[in-house]
Write a protein that holds these residues in place. Structure first.
Motif, PDB file in Angstrom:
ATOM      1  N   MET A   1       0.827  -1.193   0.000  1.00  0.00           N
ATOM      2  CA  MET A   1       0.000   0.000   0.000  1.00  0.00           C
ATOM      3  C   MET A   1       0.874   1.262   0.000  1.00  0.00           C
ATOM      4  SD  MET A   1      -2.891   1.412  -0.069  1.00  0.00           S
ATOM      5  CE  MET A   1      -3.919  -0.001   0.100  1.00  0.00           C
ATOM      6  N   GLU A   2       1.960   1.230   0.755  1.00  0.00           N
ATOM      7  CA  GLU A   2       2.834   2.402   0.852  1.00  0.00           C
ATOM      8  C   GLU A   2       3.440   2.747  -0.516  1.00  0.00           C
ATOM      9  OE1 GLU A   2       4.073   5.651   2.863  1.00  0.00           O
ATOM     10  OE2 GLU A   2       2.759   4.080   3.638  1.00  0.00           O
ATOM     11  N   ARG A   3       3.811   1.720  -1.272  1.00  0.00           N
ATOM     12  CA  ARG A   3       4.386   1.972  -2.598  1.00  0.00           C
ATOM     13  C   ARG A   3       3.348   2.629  -3.513  1.00  0.00           C
ATOM     14  NH1 ARG A   3       7.515  -2.017  -6.845  1.00  0.00           N
ATOM     15  NH2 ARG A   3       7.846  -0.368  -8.361  1.00  0.00           N
ATOM     16  N   PHE A   4       2.119   2.126  -3.497  1.00  0.00           N
ATOM     17  CA  PHE A   4       1.053   2.709  -4.306  1.00  0.00           C
ATOM     18  C   PHE A   4       0.834   4.174  -3.914  1.00  0.00           C
ATOM     19  CE2 PHE A   4      -3.479   3.790  -4.661  1.00  0.00           C
ATOM     20  CZ  PHE A   4      -3.594   3.777  -6.042  1.00  0.00           C
ATOM     21  N   LYS A   5       0.785   4.436  -2.626  1.00  0.00           N
ATOM     22  CA  LYS A   5       0.591   5.804  -2.138  1.00  0.00           C
ATOM     23  C   LYS A   5       1.705   6.710  -2.658  1.00  0.00           C
ATOM     24  CE  LYS A   5       0.608   8.490   2.101  1.00  0.00           C
ATOM     25  NZ  LYS A   5       0.803   8.493   3.534  1.00  0.00           N
ATOM     26  N   ASN A   6       2.953   6.263  -2.546  1.00  0.00           N
ATOM     27  CA  ASN A   6       4.089   7.058  -3.015  1.00  0.00           C
ATOM     28  C   ASN A   6       4.035   7.281  -4.524  1.00  0.00           C
ATOM     29  OD1 ASN A   6       5.090   7.238  -0.410  1.00  0.00           O
ATOM     30  ND2 ASN A   6       6.437   5.483  -0.653  1.00  0.00           N
ATOM     31  N   ASP A   7       3.642   6.238  -5.277  1.00  0.00           N
ATOM     32  CA  ASP A   7       3.532   6.372  -6.729  1.00  0.00           C
ATOM     33  C   ASP A   7       2.475   7.400  -7.118  1.00  0.00           C
ATOM     34  OD1 ASP A   7       5.525   4.490  -7.145  1.00  0.00           O
ATOM     35  OD2 ASP A   7       4.115   2.835  -7.510  1.00  0.00           O
ATOM     36  N   ILE A   8       1.335   7.388  -6.449  1.00  0.00           N
ATOM     37  CA  ILE A   8       0.271   8.369  -6.734  1.00  0.00           C
ATOM     38  C   ILE A   8       0.748   9.775  -6.365  1.00  0.00           C
ATOM     39  CG2 ILE A   8      -2.039   9.162  -6.050  1.00  0.00           C
ATOM     40  CD1 ILE A   8      -2.134   6.841  -8.002  1.00  0.00           C
ATOM     41  N   GLU A   9       1.454   9.908  -5.256  1.00  0.00           N
ATOM     42  CA  GLU A   9       1.971  11.223  -4.861  1.00  0.00           C
ATOM     43  C   GLU A   9       2.957  11.753  -5.903  1.00  0.00           C
ATOM     44  OE1 GLU A   9       3.422  10.522  -0.893  1.00  0.00           O
ATOM     45  OE2 GLU A   9       1.391  10.584  -0.050  1.00  0.00           O
ATOM     46  N   ARG A  10       3.858  10.895  -6.403  1.00  0.00           N
ATOM     47  CA  ARG A  10       4.807  11.310  -7.442  1.00  0.00           C
ATOM     48  C   ARG A  10       4.065  11.669  -8.730  1.00  0.00           C
ATOM     49  NH1 ARG A  10       8.107   7.483  -5.146  1.00  0.00           N
ATOM     50  NH2 ARG A  10       7.387   5.834  -6.522  1.00  0.00           N
ATOM     51  N   LEU A  11       3.102  10.850  -9.096  1.00  0.00           N
ATOM     52  CA  LEU A  11       2.340  11.087 -10.318  1.00  0.00           C
ATOM     53  C   LEU A  11       1.559  12.397 -10.237  1.00  0.00           C
ATOM     54  CD1 LEU A  11       1.596   9.906 -13.072  1.00  0.00           C
ATOM     55  CD2 LEU A  11      -0.258   8.669 -11.953  1.00  0.00           C
ATOM     56  N   SER A  12       0.962  12.678  -9.106  1.00  0.00           N
ATOM     57  CA  SER A  12       0.166  13.899  -8.964  1.00  0.00           C
ATOM     58  C   SER A  12       1.031  15.159  -8.943  1.00  0.00           C
ATOM     59  CB  SER A  12      -0.715  13.841  -7.721  1.00  0.00           C
ATOM     60  OG  SER A  12       0.070  13.840  -6.561  1.00  0.00           O
ATOM     61  N   SER A  13       2.328  15.002  -8.684  1.00  0.00           N
ATOM     62  CA  SER A  13       3.214  16.166  -8.665  1.00  0.00           C
ATOM     63  C   SER A  13       3.798  16.483 -10.045  1.00  0.00           C
ATOM     64  CB  SER A  13       4.332  15.974  -7.647  1.00  0.00           C
ATOM     65  OG  SER A  13       5.210  14.946  -8.063  1.00  0.00           O
ATOM     66  N   VAL A  14       3.645  15.571 -11.015  1.00  0.00           N
ATOM     67  CA  VAL A  14       4.098  15.820 -12.383  1.00  0.00           C
ATOM     68  C   VAL A  14       3.126  16.778 -13.052  1.00  0.00           C
ATOM     69  CG1 VAL A  14       4.435  14.760 -14.662  1.00  0.00           C
ATOM     70  CG2 VAL A  14       5.206  13.569 -12.619  1.00  0.00           C
ATOM     71  N   ARG A  15       3.651  17.785 -13.744  1.00  0.00           N
ATOM     72  CA  ARG A  15       2.778  18.697 -14.485  1.00  0.00           C
ATOM     73  C   ARG A  15       2.186  17.931 -15.654  1.00  0.00           C
ATOM     74  NH1 ARG A  15       6.532  22.875 -16.305  1.00  0.00           N
ATOM     75  NH2 ARG A  15       4.933  23.039 -17.913  1.00  0.00           N
ATOM     76  N   PHE A  16       0.872  17.925 -15.775  1.00  0.00           N
ATOM     77  CA  PHE A  16       0.205  17.141 -16.803  1.00  0.00           C
ATOM     78  C   PHE A  16       0.417  17.699 -18.209  1.00  0.00           C
ATOM     79  CE2 PHE A  16      -3.149  14.827 -14.007  1.00  0.00           C
ATOM     80  CZ  PHE A  16      -2.121  14.149 -13.378  1.00  0.00           C
ATOM     81  N   ASP A  17       0.922  18.938 -18.332  1.00  0.00           N
ATOM     82  CA  ASP A  17       1.270  19.436 -19.657  1.00  0.00           C
ATOM     83  C   ASP A  17       2.662  18.970 -20.088  1.00  0.00           C
ATOM     84  OD1 ASP A  17       2.517  21.077 -17.806  1.00  0.00           O
ATOM     85  OD2 ASP A  17       2.124  22.931 -18.906  1.00  0.00           O
ATOM     86  N   ASP A  18       3.385  18.280 -19.200  1.00  0.00           N
ATOM     87  CA  ASP A  18       4.671  17.656 -19.518  1.00  0.00           C
ATOM     88  C   ASP A  18       4.398  16.185 -19.858  1.00  0.00           C
ATOM     89  OD1 ASP A  18       7.233  16.639 -19.722  1.00  0.00           O
ATOM     90  OD2 ASP A  18       7.943  17.560 -17.860  1.00  0.00           O
ATOM     91  N   VAL A  19       3.964  15.944 -21.082  1.00  0.00           N
ATOM     92  CA  VAL A  19       3.502  14.623 -21.500  1.00  0.00           C
ATOM     93  C   VAL A  19       4.631  13.591 -21.433  1.00  0.00           C
ATOM     94  CG1 VAL A  19       2.479  13.315 -23.404  1.00  0.00           C
ATOM     95  CG2 VAL A  19       1.678  15.623 -22.893  1.00  0.00           C
ATOM     96  N   ASP A  20       5.854  13.996 -21.751  1.00  0.00           N
ATOM     97  CA  ASP A  20       6.980  13.057 -21.691  1.00  0.00           C
ATOM     98  C   ASP A  20       7.216  12.564 -20.265  1.00  0.00           C
ATOM     99  OD1 ASP A  20       7.393  13.219 -24.428  1.00  0.00           O
ATOM    100  OD2 ASP A  20       8.874  14.833 -24.244  1.00  0.00           O
TER     101      ASP A  20
END
Length: 134
Positions: A1-20
Protein backbone atom coordinates in the motif's frame (compact mmCIF):
# COMPACT_ATOMS: atom_id res chain seq x y z
CA UNK A 1 0.00 0.00 0.00
CA UNK A 2 2.83 2.40 0.85
CA UNK A 3 4.39 1.97 -2.60
CA UNK A 4 1.05 2.71 -4.31
CA UNK A 5 0.59 5.80 -2.14
CA UNK A 6 4.09 7.06 -3.01
CA UNK A 7 3.53 6.37 -6.73
CA UNK A 8 0.27 8.37 -6.73
CA UNK A 9 1.97 11.22 -4.86
CA UNK A 10 4.81 11.31 -7.44
CA UNK A 11 2.34 11.09 -10.32
CA UNK A 12 0.17 13.90 -8.96
CA UNK A 13 3.21 16.17 -8.67
CA UNK A 14 4.10 15.82 -12.38
CA UNK A 15 2.78 18.70 -14.49
CA UNK A 16 0.21 17.14 -16.80
CA UNK A 17 1.27 19.44 -19.66
CA UNK A 18 4.67 17.66 -19.52
CA UNK A 19 3.50 14.62 -21.50
CA UNK A 20 6.98 13.06 -21.69
CA UNK A 21 7.39 13.08 -17.89
CA UNK A 22 3.88 11.73 -17.45
CA UNK A 23 4.48 8.94 -19.99
CA UNK A 24 7.71 8.03 -18.20
CA UNK A 25 5.93 7.79 -14.83
CA UNK A 26 3.26 5.53 -16.36
CA UNK A 27 5.73 3.44 -18.39
CA UNK A 28 3.77 4.08 -21.58
CA UNK A 29 3.52 6.43 -24.54
CA UNK A 30 0.55 8.76 -24.56
CA UNK A 31 -0.54 9.23 -28.18
CA UNK A 32 -0.95 12.43 -30.12
CA UNK A 33 -3.79 14.68 -28.94
CA UNK A 34 -7.19 14.43 -30.55
CA UNK A 35 -9.66 17.28 -30.27
CA UNK A 36 -12.89 16.58 -28.37
CA UNK A 37 -14.80 19.90 -28.54
CA UNK A 38 -12.95 22.18 -26.07
CA UNK A 39 -10.69 19.39 -24.84
CA UNK A 40 -7.62 17.55 -26.09
CA UNK A 41 -7.35 13.86 -25.30
CA UNK A 42 -4.28 11.64 -25.39
CA UNK A 43 -4.62 7.90 -24.83
CA UNK A 44 -2.56 4.78 -24.21
CA UNK A 45 -3.83 1.23 -23.99
CA UNK A 46 -1.51 -0.02 -21.25
CA UNK A 47 1.01 1.15 -18.71
CA UNK A 48 2.44 0.37 -15.30
CA UNK A 49 2.42 2.22 -11.99
CA UNK A 50 4.48 0.49 -9.32
CA UNK A 51 3.37 -3.14 -9.40
CA UNK A 52 -0.01 -2.39 -10.97
CA UNK A 53 -0.88 -2.92 -14.61
CA UNK A 54 -2.87 -0.03 -16.05
CA UNK A 55 -5.38 -0.03 -18.90
CA UNK A 56 -7.33 2.57 -20.87
CA UNK A 57 -5.15 5.53 -19.90
CA UNK A 58 -6.62 8.92 -20.86
CA UNK A 59 -5.22 12.40 -20.39
CA UNK A 60 -7.83 15.09 -21.02
CA UNK A 61 -6.78 18.73 -21.00
CA UNK A 62 -8.38 22.05 -21.83
CA UNK A 63 -7.42 23.05 -25.39
CA UNK A 64 -6.49 26.55 -24.26
CA UNK A 65 -4.74 25.47 -21.01
CA UNK A 66 -2.92 22.08 -21.11
CA UNK A 67 -2.02 22.36 -17.41
CA UNK A 68 -5.75 22.19 -16.58
CA UNK A 69 -6.04 18.43 -17.04
CA UNK A 70 -7.37 15.13 -15.76
CA UNK A 71 -5.64 11.77 -15.95
CA UNK A 72 -7.83 8.67 -15.77
CA UNK A 73 -6.83 5.02 -15.88
CA UNK A 74 -8.19 1.61 -14.94
CA UNK A 75 -6.28 -0.84 -12.79
CA UNK A 76 -6.13 -4.36 -14.22
CA UNK A 77 -6.83 -7.32 -11.95
CA UNK A 78 -5.38 -8.38 -9.64
CA UNK A 79 -5.58 -4.99 -8.01
CA UNK A 80 -5.04 -3.90 -4.42
CA UNK A 81 -7.42 -3.57 -1.49
CA UNK A 82 -8.11 -0.08 -0.15
CA UNK A 83 -9.69 -0.84 3.18
CA UNK A 84 -8.15 2.03 5.13
CA UNK A 85 -7.53 5.75 4.80
CA UNK A 86 -4.50 6.39 2.61
CA UNK A 87 -4.08 10.14 3.15
CA UNK A 88 -5.14 12.02 6.27
CA UNK A 89 -7.79 14.11 4.51
CA UNK A 90 -9.23 11.20 2.51
CA UNK A 91 -12.98 10.81 2.42
CA UNK A 92 -15.03 7.89 1.21
CA UNK A 93 -17.96 8.60 -1.05
CA UNK A 94 -20.56 5.81 -0.86
CA UNK A 95 -22.33 4.53 -3.96
CA UNK A 96 -25.33 6.59 -5.03
CA UNK A 97 -28.46 4.66 -4.03
CA UNK A 98 -30.37 5.90 -7.11
CA UNK A 99 -27.76 4.60 -9.58
CA UNK A 100 -27.56 0.79 -9.79
CA UNK A 101 -24.00 0.73 -11.23
CA UNK A 102 -22.63 3.37 -8.86
CA UNK A 103 -19.55 2.39 -6.82
CA UNK A 104 -17.86 3.84 -3.75
CA UNK A 105 -14.66 5.86 -4.09
CA UNK A 106 -12.01 7.50 -1.95
CA UNK A 107 -11.04 11.11 -2.67
CA UNK A 108 -8.27 13.35 -1.38
CA UNK A 109 -6.18 16.39 -2.21
CA UNK A 110 -2.62 15.28 -3.02
CA UNK A 111 0.05 17.80 -4.01
CA UNK A 112 -2.66 20.26 -5.04
CA UNK A 113 -4.42 17.70 -7.25
CA UNK A 114 -7.75 15.99 -6.62
CA UNK A 115 -7.24 12.22 -6.53
CA UNK A 116 -10.21 9.84 -6.77
CA UNK A 117 -9.71 6.12 -6.23
CA UNK A 118 -12.67 4.16 -7.59
CA UNK A 119 -13.66 0.89 -5.96
CA UNK A 120 -15.27 -2.32 -7.20
CA UNK A 121 -18.66 -3.55 -5.98
CA UNK A 122 -16.96 -5.01 -2.88
CA UNK A 123 -16.15 -1.40 -1.78
CA UNK A 124 -12.49 -2.39 -1.26
CA UNK A 125 -10.79 -3.35 -4.53
CA UNK A 126 -9.25 -0.49 -6.54
CA UNK A 127 -10.62 -0.33 -10.10
CA UNK A 128 -9.70 3.13 -11.41
CA UNK A 129 -7.80 6.30 -10.59
CA UNK A 130 -8.63 9.86 -11.59
CA UNK A 131 -6.22 12.74 -10.91
CA UNK A 132 -7.33 16.32 -11.70
CA UNK A 133 -4.96 19.26 -11.80
CA UNK A 134 -6.20 22.83 -12.06
Amino acid sequence: MERFKNDIERLSSVRFDDVDALSKQLHTHLGEPTRQELMHERTAERGVLGDLELRNIKLRSAADDPAHARLIFEVAPPSIALDEIIWEDSTIDPPHPDAPDSRASWSAQVNGAKVVLGLAADNVTLTYVSISQR
